[in-house]
Write a protein that holds these residues in place. Structure first.
Motif, short mmCIF file in Angstrom:
data_model
loop_
_atom_site.label_atom_id
_atom_site.label_comp_id
_atom_site.label_asym_id
_atom_site.label_seq_id
_atom_site.Cartn_x
_atom_site.Cartn_y
_atom_site.Cartn_z
N GLY A 34 -2.02 7.67 6.68
CA GLY A 34 -1.04 7.08 7.59
C GLY A 34 -1.55 7.27 9.01
O GLY A 34 -2.73 7.05 9.29
N LEU B 285 0.82 -1.22 0.00
CA LEU B 285 0.00 0.00 0.00
C LEU B 285 0.86 1.27 0.00
O LEU B 285 0.36 2.37 0.21
CB LEU B 285 -0.94 0.01 1.22
N GLY B 286 2.15 1.10 -0.23
CA GLY B 286 3.04 2.27 -0.29
C GLY B 286 3.10 2.99 1.04
O GLY B 286 3.16 4.23 1.08
N GLN B 287 3.11 2.23 2.13
CA GLN B 287 3.08 2.87 3.45
C GLN B 287 4.47 3.28 3.93
O GLN B 287 5.14 2.56 4.66
CB GLN B 287 2.40 1.95 4.47
N GLY C 274 -4.68 9.22 1.68
CA GLY C 274 -3.73 8.41 2.46
C GLY C 274 -3.28 9.12 3.72
O GLY C 274 -2.38 9.95 3.68
N ASN D 233 0.70 12.87 0.66
CA ASN D 233 1.93 12.12 0.44
C ASN D 233 1.43 10.85 -0.23
O ASN D 233 0.97 9.93 0.43
CB ASN D 233 2.61 11.86 1.79
N PHE E 74 5.73 6.33 6.00
CA PHE E 74 5.17 7.44 6.76
C PHE E 74 6.24 8.51 7.02
O PHE E 74 7.40 8.19 7.30
CB PHE E 74 4.59 6.93 8.09
N LEU E 75 5.82 9.77 6.98
CA LEU E 75 6.76 10.88 7.17
C LEU E 75 7.19 11.02 8.63
O LEU E 75 6.33 11.07 9.52
CB LEU E 75 6.11 12.18 6.70
N ASP F 297 -10.96 2.95 -1.04
CA ASP F 297 -9.90 3.00 -2.04
C ASP F 297 -10.13 4.26 -2.88
O ASP F 297 -11.20 4.42 -3.49
CB ASP F 297 -10.01 1.73 -2.92
N VAL F 298 -9.15 5.14 -2.92
CA VAL F 298 -9.34 6.40 -3.65
C VAL F 298 -9.65 6.15 -5.13
O VAL F 298 -10.37 6.91 -5.76
CB VAL F 298 -8.11 7.33 -3.48
N GLU G 166 -8.65 7.01 3.12
CA GLU G 166 -7.61 6.05 3.51
C GLU G 166 -8.13 4.63 3.28
O GLU G 166 -9.24 4.29 3.70
CB GLU G 166 -7.22 6.25 4.98
N ILE G 167 -7.32 3.80 2.65
CA ILE G 167 -7.77 2.45 2.30
C ILE G 167 -7.64 1.47 3.48
O ILE G 167 -8.40 0.50 3.58
CB ILE G 167 -6.98 1.94 1.06
N TYR H 121 2.56 3.63 -5.68
CA TYR H 121 2.10 2.71 -6.73
C TYR H 121 0.90 3.25 -7.50
O TYR H 121 0.53 2.68 -8.52
CB TYR H 121 1.79 1.33 -6.12
N1 SAM Z 1 0.11 10.82 4.87
C1 SAM Z 1 0.88 9.82 5.56
C2 SAM Z 1 2.30 10.29 5.80
O1 SAM Z 1 2.72 11.23 5.11
O2 SAM Z 1 2.98 9.74 6.64
C3 SAM Z 1 0.88 8.48 4.83
C4 SAM Z 1 1.50 8.49 3.46
S1 SAM Z 1 1.81 6.88 2.81
C5 SAM Z 1 3.01 7.28 1.59
C6 SAM Z 1 0.40 6.51 1.79
C7 SAM Z 1 -0.91 6.28 2.49
O3 SAM Z 1 -1.91 6.00 1.49
C8 SAM Z 1 -0.94 5.08 3.42
O4 SAM Z 1 -1.58 5.43 4.62
C9 SAM Z 1 -1.75 4.02 2.67
O5 SAM Z 1 -2.43 3.12 3.50
C10 SAM Z 1 -2.69 4.91 1.86
N2 SAM Z 1 -3.20 4.28 0.63
C11 SAM Z 1 -2.57 3.37 -0.16
N3 SAM Z 1 -3.34 3.04 -1.21
C12 SAM Z 1 -4.49 3.76 -1.09
C13 SAM Z 1 -5.68 3.81 -1.85
N4 SAM Z 1 -5.83 3.09 -2.98
N5 SAM Z 1 -6.69 4.62 -1.44
C14 SAM Z 1 -6.54 5.36 -0.30
N6 SAM Z 1 -5.43 5.33 0.47
C15 SAM Z 1 -4.41 4.55 0.08
#
Ligand code: SAM
Length: 282
Positions: A56, A24-26, A54, A124, A28-29, A100-101, A75-76, A128
Motif C-alpha cells: 500500500g 487488487l484488494g486495496q 503488499g 495485510n 489500506f489501514l 506479483d507475489v 508489491e504488484i 483475493y
Molecule cells: N499493507 C498495506 C496496508 O496495510 O495498508 C496495504 C494492504 S492492501 C490490503 C493489499 C496490498 O497488496 C495492496 O497494496 C495491493 O496492491 C497489493 N497486492 C495485491 N495483489 C498483489 C499481488 N498479487 N502481489 C503483490 N502485491 C499485491
C-alpha cells in the motif's frame, strides 16, 4: 509522515495521481493502533528480517523497518512506486520489489536478500489471494519463523479453527500440519480506507519446520483431505472411494481398523487421523 492520517493519504494520492484498484484488494489501514501491533506480535526486532506482501502506501512497511534489520516487500502495483519513494525515503533498510507475489520465487528472494538470517512474514494480505499466499509460504517450506497476517474474519476463523470441529475446512488441516495457528486480534472494517464489507482479524502461524511425513505420504494426506472436503456433507468414504478407486466397504474397514468411525464426515477427523489414514492407504 502520518500514514494513517486520511488527509496525508489523500494528499499523497492527489500529488501522485493514484487511485485504488479494487480488484487488487486495496484496502489500506488507517487505524494507527494496528500496524505497530502486527510488527510487535509478528516477532519483529533486532536481528530479524521481515518479508511483507503488499505495501500500500507503506503504513506497515515503516513499522517493520523501525524494528527489523531489513525489510523486503513485494508489491504488484507499480503506480504506488512514487508514493513509496516518498514515504519510505527515511529508511535505508527497506527494499520494495514490484512483482506479483504469486509469480515470485520467494525461496530465491529470501536467500538473495536475507541470506540465512531469521525471517518473519508480516502482511495485510489482499483478500483475493489469502489462502494461496499462505499455502505457498507453508508448502514451499520457506525458511520463515512465523507468518503474521491480516485476513478477513471468516478466513481467520477457518484458518484458526480446531481440526475436528464444524468451523474447519481443508485449509485448517494444512495450516495445522505446517504450523501452529493463533488468532491474535480482530480488526473492524472501519480501520480501512476504503472500508470493506466485512471485518478482519490478525492471525499468526508459528511455523514448524520439521518434516513429519515422507513426500509420498504427504501428497496422499493432502489428496485425501482435499477429496473429503470437496463433499463435506457426505461421509468421508464416498469422496474417498471415487478419488482412490477403492470400494466403500474396503475404506470403511480401513477407517475402523484405525479407530475412526466408518460413517465419519471429513470434519470429524483429527489431523492425526488423516495422517494415519494417509500412511495406511499409501
Ligand atoms: N499493507 C498495506 C496496508 O496495510 O495498508 C496495504 C494492504 S492492501 C490490503 C493489499 C496490498 O497488496 C495492496 O497494496 C495491493 O496492491 C497489493 N497486492 C495485491 N495483489 C498483489 C499481488 N498479487 N502481489 C503483490 N502485491 C499485491
Amino acid at each position: 509522515m502520518e500514514l494513517t492520517n486520511i488527509g496525508v493519504i489523500r494528499d499523497l494520492f492527489e500529488r501522485h495521481g493514484f487511485s485504488f484498484t479494487k480488484s487488487l484488494g486495496q484496502n489500506f489501514l488507517i487505524n494507527p493502533a494496528i500496524c505497530p501491533k502486527i510488527a510487535e506480535l509478528g516477532g519483529c526486532g533486532e536481528g530479524i528480517c521481515a518479508l511483507e506482501i503488499g505495501t500500500g502506501v507503506g503504513v506497515l512497511t515503516t513499522e517493520l523497518a523501525r524494528r527489523c534489520d531489513k525489510v523486503v516487500a513485494v508489491e504488484i502495483d507499480t503506480s504506488l512506486k512514487p508514493i513509496l519513494e516518498e514515504t519510505l525515503a527515511e529508511f535505508d533498510n527497506v527494499e520494495v520489489v514490484f512483482a506479483d507475489v504469486m509469480e515470485t520465487d520467494l525461496a530465491k528472494l529470501i536467500a538473495e536478500k536475507f541470506g540465512d538470517r531469521e525471517v518473519v512474514v508480516c502482511a495485510n494480505l489482499p483478500y483475493y489471494i489469502t489462502s494461496p499466499v499462505i499455502m505457498r509460504v507453508l508448502e514451499s517450506r520457506l525458511p520463515v519463523k512465523a507468518m503474521t497476517v491480516m485476513v478477513q474474519k471468516e478466513a481467520a476463523d477457518r484458518l484458526c479453527a480446531a481440526p475436528g470441529t464444524r468451523e474447519c475446512g481443508a485449509i485448517t488441516y494444512a495450516v495445522n500440519y505446517y504450523s501452529k495457528p493463533k488468532l491474535l486480534f480482530r480488526v473492524n472494517r472501519g480501520s480501512f480506507m476504503p472500508s470493506p464489507n466485512v471485518d478482519s482479524a490478525v492471525i499468526r502461524l508459528d511455523i514448524d519446520s520439521t518434516k513429519k511425513l515422507p513426500e509420498a505420504e504427504e501428497q496422499m494426506l493432502f489428496k485425501i483431505i482435499r477429496a473429503g472436503f470437496s463433499q463435506r456433507r457426505k461421509q468421508l468414504v464416498n469422496p474417498l472411494s471415487a478419488e482412490l478407486g477403492r470400494s466403500k466397504a474396503e475404506l470403511a474397514e480401513t477407517l475402523s481398523s484405525l479407530g475412526i468411525k466408518p460413517t465419519a464426515r471429513p470434519e470429524e477427523l483429527s489431523l492425526d487421523d488423516y495422517v494415519k489414514l494417509a500412511e495406511c492407504v499409501k
